[in-house]
Scaffold this motif. Structure first.
Motif, PDB file in Angstrom:
ATOM      1  N   TYR A 292       0.822  -1.202   0.000  1.00  0.00           N
ATOM      2  CA  TYR A 292       0.000   0.000   0.000  1.00  0.00           C
ATOM      3  C   TYR A 292       0.861   1.260   0.000  1.00  0.00           C
ATOM      4  CZ  TYR A 292      -4.651  -2.033   0.596  1.00  0.00           C
ATOM      5  OH  TYR A 292      -5.837  -2.685   0.388  1.00  0.00           O
ATOM      6  N   GLU A 293       0.298   2.314  -0.539  1.00  0.00           N
ATOM      7  CA  GLU A 293       0.975   3.603  -0.545  1.00  0.00           C
ATOM      8  C   GLU A 293       0.881   4.256   0.830  1.00  0.00           C
ATOM      9  OE1 GLU A 293      -0.774   6.518  -3.073  1.00  0.00           O
ATOM     10  OE2 GLU A 293      -2.787   6.316  -2.211  1.00  0.00           O
ATOM     11  N   LYS A 294       1.829   5.144   1.116  1.00  0.00           N
ATOM     12  CA  LYS A 294       1.834   5.939   2.348  1.00  0.00           C
ATOM     13  C   LYS A 294       1.809   7.397   1.923  1.00  0.00           C
ATOM     14  CE  LYS A 294       4.623   4.544   5.582  1.00  0.00           C
ATOM     15  NZ  LYS A 294       5.885   4.180   6.274  1.00  0.00           N
ATOM     16  N   SER A 295       0.620   7.922   1.822  1.00  0.00           N
ATOM     17  CA  SER A 295       0.447   9.272   1.301  1.00  0.00           C
ATOM     18  C   SER A 295       1.190  10.282   2.174  1.00  0.00           C
ATOM     19  CB  SER A 295      -1.044   9.627   1.252  1.00  0.00           C
ATOM     20  OG  SER A 295      -1.732   8.730   0.408  1.00  0.00           O
ATOM     21  N   GLY A 296       1.909  11.167   1.510  1.00  0.00           N
ATOM     22  CA  GLY A 296       2.632  12.202   2.218  1.00  0.00           C
ATOM     23  C   GLY A 296       3.940  11.763   2.826  1.00  0.00           C
ATOM     24  N   ASP A 297       4.315  10.497   2.679  1.00  0.00           N
ATOM     25  CA  ASP A 297       5.570   9.979   3.246  1.00  0.00           C
ATOM     26  C   ASP A 297       6.624   9.935   2.146  1.00  0.00           C
ATOM     27  OD1 ASP A 297       7.635   8.564   4.454  1.00  0.00           O
ATOM     28  OD2 ASP A 297       6.263   7.266   5.570  1.00  0.00           O
ATOM     29  N   GLU A 298       7.774  10.506   2.420  1.00  0.00           N
ATOM     30  CA  GLU A 298       8.837  10.518   1.418  1.00  0.00           C
ATOM     31  C   GLU A 298       9.374   9.117   1.127  1.00  0.00           C
ATOM     32  OE1 GLU A 298      12.073  12.816   2.845  1.00  0.00           O
ATOM     33  OE2 GLU A 298      12.340  11.641   4.689  1.00  0.00           O
ATOM     34  N   ASN A 299       9.120   8.183   2.019  1.00  0.00           N
ATOM     35  CA  ASN A 299       9.571   6.804   1.818  1.00  0.00           C
ATOM     36  C   ASN A 299       8.453   5.892   1.319  1.00  0.00           C
ATOM     37  OD1 ASN A 299      12.264   7.252   2.750  1.00  0.00           O
ATOM     38  ND2 ASN A 299      11.503   7.235   4.856  1.00  0.00           N
ATOM     39  N   CYS A 300       7.398   6.479   0.747  1.00  0.00           N
ATOM     40  CA  CYS A 300       6.270   5.689   0.252  1.00  0.00           C
ATOM     41  C   CYS A 300       6.756   4.673  -0.770  1.00  0.00           C
ATOM     42  CB  CYS A 300       5.224   6.605  -0.374  1.00  0.00           C
ATOM     43  SG  CYS A 300       3.876   5.717  -1.192  1.00  0.00           S
ATOM     44  N   PRO A 301       6.507   3.367  -0.550  1.00  0.00           N
ATOM     45  CA  PRO A 301       7.012   2.353  -1.492  1.00  0.00           C
ATOM     46  C   PRO A 301       6.330   2.408  -2.856  1.00  0.00           C
ATOM     47  CG  PRO A 301       5.595   1.337   0.160  1.00  0.00           C
ATOM     48  CD  PRO A 301       5.789   2.754   0.588  1.00  0.00           C
ATOM     49  N   VAL A 302       5.044   2.783  -2.899  1.00  0.00           N
ATOM     50  CA  VAL A 302       4.342   2.852  -4.173  1.00  0.00           C
ATOM     51  C   VAL A 302       4.886   3.984  -5.031  1.00  0.00           C
ATOM     52  CG1 VAL A 302       2.093   3.278  -5.253  1.00  0.00           C
ATOM     53  CG2 VAL A 302       2.249   1.777  -3.269  1.00  0.00           C
ATOM     54  N   ALA A 303       5.118   5.148  -4.413  1.00  0.00           N
ATOM     55  CA  ALA A 303       5.669   6.280  -5.161  1.00  0.00           C
ATOM     56  C   ALA A 303       7.068   5.971  -5.669  1.00  0.00           C
ATOM     57  CB  ALA A 303       5.683   7.522  -4.268  1.00  0.00           C
ATOM     58  N   SER A 304       7.883   5.317  -4.849  1.00  0.00           N
ATOM     59  CA  SER A 304       9.245   4.960  -5.274  1.00  0.00           C
ATOM     60  C   SER A 304       9.214   3.982  -6.432  1.00  0.00           C
ATOM     61  CB  SER A 304      10.026   4.363  -4.097  1.00  0.00           C
ATOM     62  OG  SER A 304      10.116   5.270  -3.025  1.00  0.00           O
ATOM     63  N   PHE A 305       8.298   3.011  -6.371  1.00  0.00           N
ATOM     64  CA  PHE A 305       8.211   2.014  -7.440  1.00  0.00           C
ATOM     65  C   PHE A 305       7.777   2.657  -8.748  1.00  0.00           C
ATOM     66  CE2 PHE A 305       5.993  -1.205  -9.917  1.00  0.00           C
ATOM     67  CZ  PHE A 305       6.895  -2.255  -9.902  1.00  0.00           C
ATOM     68  N   ASP A 306       6.755   3.503  -8.694  1.00  0.00           N
ATOM     69  CA  ASP A 306       6.276   4.159  -9.914  1.00  0.00           C
ATOM     70  C   ASP A 306       7.364   5.040 -10.536  1.00  0.00           C
ATOM     71  OD1 ASP A 306       3.871   2.932  -9.532  1.00  0.00           O
ATOM     72  OD2 ASP A 306       2.896   4.665  -8.610  1.00  0.00           O
ATOM     73  N   PHE A 307       8.092   5.739  -9.693  1.00  0.00           N
ATOM     74  CA  PHE A 307       9.164   6.597 -10.190  1.00  0.00           C
ATOM     75  C   PHE A 307      10.282   5.753 -10.805  1.00  0.00           C
ATOM     76  CE2 PHE A 307      13.081   9.139  -9.321  1.00  0.00           C
ATOM     77  CZ  PHE A 307      12.816  10.164 -10.220  1.00  0.00           C
ATOM     78  N   TYR A 308      10.580   4.631 -10.178  1.00  0.00           N
ATOM     79  CA  TYR A 308      11.626   3.737 -10.688  1.00  0.00           C
ATOM     80  C   TYR A 308      11.258   3.180 -12.058  1.00  0.00           C
ATOM     81  CZ  TYR A 308      14.394  -0.576 -11.051  1.00  0.00           C
ATOM     82  OH  TYR A 308      15.202  -1.599 -11.494  1.00  0.00           O
TER      83      TYR A 308
END
Length: 488
Positions: A292-308
């Protein structure tokens, strides 16, 4: 000259095949045309009879197509053996080949037949009794417990696999009791000699996890560190095992979805086959792990994966690609997948770069998952839905004991117990005891805390406590203030 040609001569020219029609016309000058023979006259009725129409030819019906066979062509014996071997994972095959090579090498060195698959059980047991004690590493040291057990299991798998298919079990059959006693004695000898230094699936310590995020190895502003973080997030959230299946992951292996509360998460888009899940059990498809994503967290795994994924090379479909030394704005990775060996060294390399207290392996992350969820109070069945274990017994090896913080507290408590014991001993043996804030000197024959029910089933892990006591035997005495030693 030509006028005197006789009929015989003309006949001779007509029979010669080398003469052309033009030549024959030349010879025919002055020769009368041959008289056509009269055709017989048709009878009047036959001539007036109308022509019979030709009967139309019957169209041939097309042949019916051949019936499609219900079954495939009968497979060969080699194909059957190949399918039977497919039940075993590639890593298990490698372990089996390694153990068999060692046994064949020992047989050759000692001038025995290498065809041990044909030996009777009692003869094979005798060979193994001498083989196990002969094992050593290339450096000449004793093999570990796991190596000895693994070699025995490898030989047993080889005997029960095609084309031999023997009904034997080197670990349980009575025929191999003697060789099992030998290997058990070797393992106990290692332990008594202090040579059993095996560390089984050590989870990443809490302090080291904090250091991973603070050291910069998980930064998202460079290709290598971004890949480190995505690797850690996938291994941790999906409870993946070591290097298994990492080189098979593609950009489309994970999909993005939303749940009933509109929360975004990633999950695998197919049921992955691994060492534990082969696809033969209907219960295996019930495993659905989500990140799951962690909205507002700089270490959000979903955001990191999408960016990668947005920075991967469009020419390569692999999920883990080689990082570019000089990345481009829209492409940070090369058109080349990372090798299997490099993927297997991801966590050891990250441990060195972050300066962790221990050189962890990829498999340690799965132990971190099981241990962390267990300490958080998650039940075993829920933990198994993440780690993929099929039974609780297998899960136990992935759940470590107390954490470092808990071990420090236990040590401090035990040291405090020892200090309190020594203090009580001196009080009971001494003629008197001087207690602060008490005007009279009293001899105590027992620990005054023993009659107090407030300490029943209590666990003291540290701190300084001040307790006011009123002794029952001294009704007129003032309250007693006693300080308990600090537990550090």
């Amino acid at each position: 000259m030509f006028a005197r040609l006789t009929d015989a001569t003309i006949y001779q020219f007509e029979q010669e095949s080398s003469q052309s029609d033009d030549e024959l016309l030349t010879f025919a000058e002055g020769v009368s045309e041959p008289v056509e023979e009269p055709q017989p006259r048709l009878e009047l009725e036959q001539a007036l009879e109308p022509e019979q129409p030709l009967e139309p030819e019957l169209a041939l019906e097309p042949e019916p197509p051949l019936k499609k066979p219900r079954f495939k062509e009968m497979p060969s014996r080699e194909h059957i053996d190949m399918l039977a071997q497919a039940r075993v994972e590639e890593t298990t095959k490698q372990q089996t080949d390694w153990g068999v090579r060692l046994f064949r090498g020992w047989l050759t060195e000692n001038q025995y037949s290498v065809k041990f698959e044909e030996l009777e059980s009692f003869i094979l047991n005798d060979r193994l009794c001498f083989f196990y004690p002969s094992l050593q590493t290339k450096k000449g040291t004793d093999l570990s417990k796991s190596a000895l057990v693994g070699i025995r299991a490898a030989i047993s798998r080889h005997l029960t696999s095609p084309p031999y298919n023997r009904n034997v079990n080197l670990m349980q059959d009575n025929a191999f009791m003697t060789s099992n006693h030998v290997i058990t004695g070797m393992i106990k000898t290692l332990k008594r000699a202090g040579k059993d230094v095996t560390v089984h699936k050590k989870p990443v310590a809490e302090g080291d996890i904090q250091r991973l995020y603070s050291s910069g190895v998980f930064n998202t502003d460079s290709p290598a560190t971004l890949q480190n973080k995505v690797f850690w997030d996938l291994m941790l959230n999906f409870g993946r095992r070591g290097q298994e299946g990492l080189n098979s992951l593609t950009k489309s292996s994970f999909g993005k979805f939303k749940d009933d509360r509109d929360h975004t998460y990633h999950k695998m888009t197919y049921n992955e086959a691994n060492k534990t899940h082969h696809g033969v059990d209907s219960h295996e498809n019930r495993q659905e792990v989500r990140m799951y994503e962690k909205s507002g967290d700089e270490n959000c795994p979903v955001a990191s994966f999408d960016f990668y994924v947005s920075k991967l090379s469009p020419k390569c479909n692999a999920l883990f690609q080689q990082p570019l030394l000089y990345p481009k704005p829209n492409c940070w990775y090369a058109n080349q997948a990372m090798g299997k060996n490099k993927l297997s060294q991801m966590m050891p390399r990250i441990s060195n770069e972050a300066g962790l207290s221990y050189r962890y392996t990829n498999h340690c992350i799965k132990a971190t998952v099981g241990t962390g969820l267990k300490r958080a109070g998650v039940d075993d069945l829920t933990i198994m839905s993440v780690t993929g274990h099929r039974n609780i017994k297998s899960l136990e090896s992935y759940v470590a004991g107390p954490s470092d913080a808990q071990r420090r507290a236990l040590s401090s408590t035990l040291q405090g117990v020892a200090t309190a014991s020594n203090s009580n001993e001196s009080v009971s043996k001494g003629p008197s005891c001087q207690v602060s804030n008490v005007s009279t000197c009293t001899t105590l024959s027992r620990n005054p805390l023993s009659d107090m029910s407030i300490f029943t089933n209590a666990t003291i892990t540290g701190g300084t406590f001040t307790i006011n006591l009123v002794h029952k035997d001294l009704p007129d005495s003032p309250s007693t203030s006693t300080a308990i030693d600090k537990f550090n």
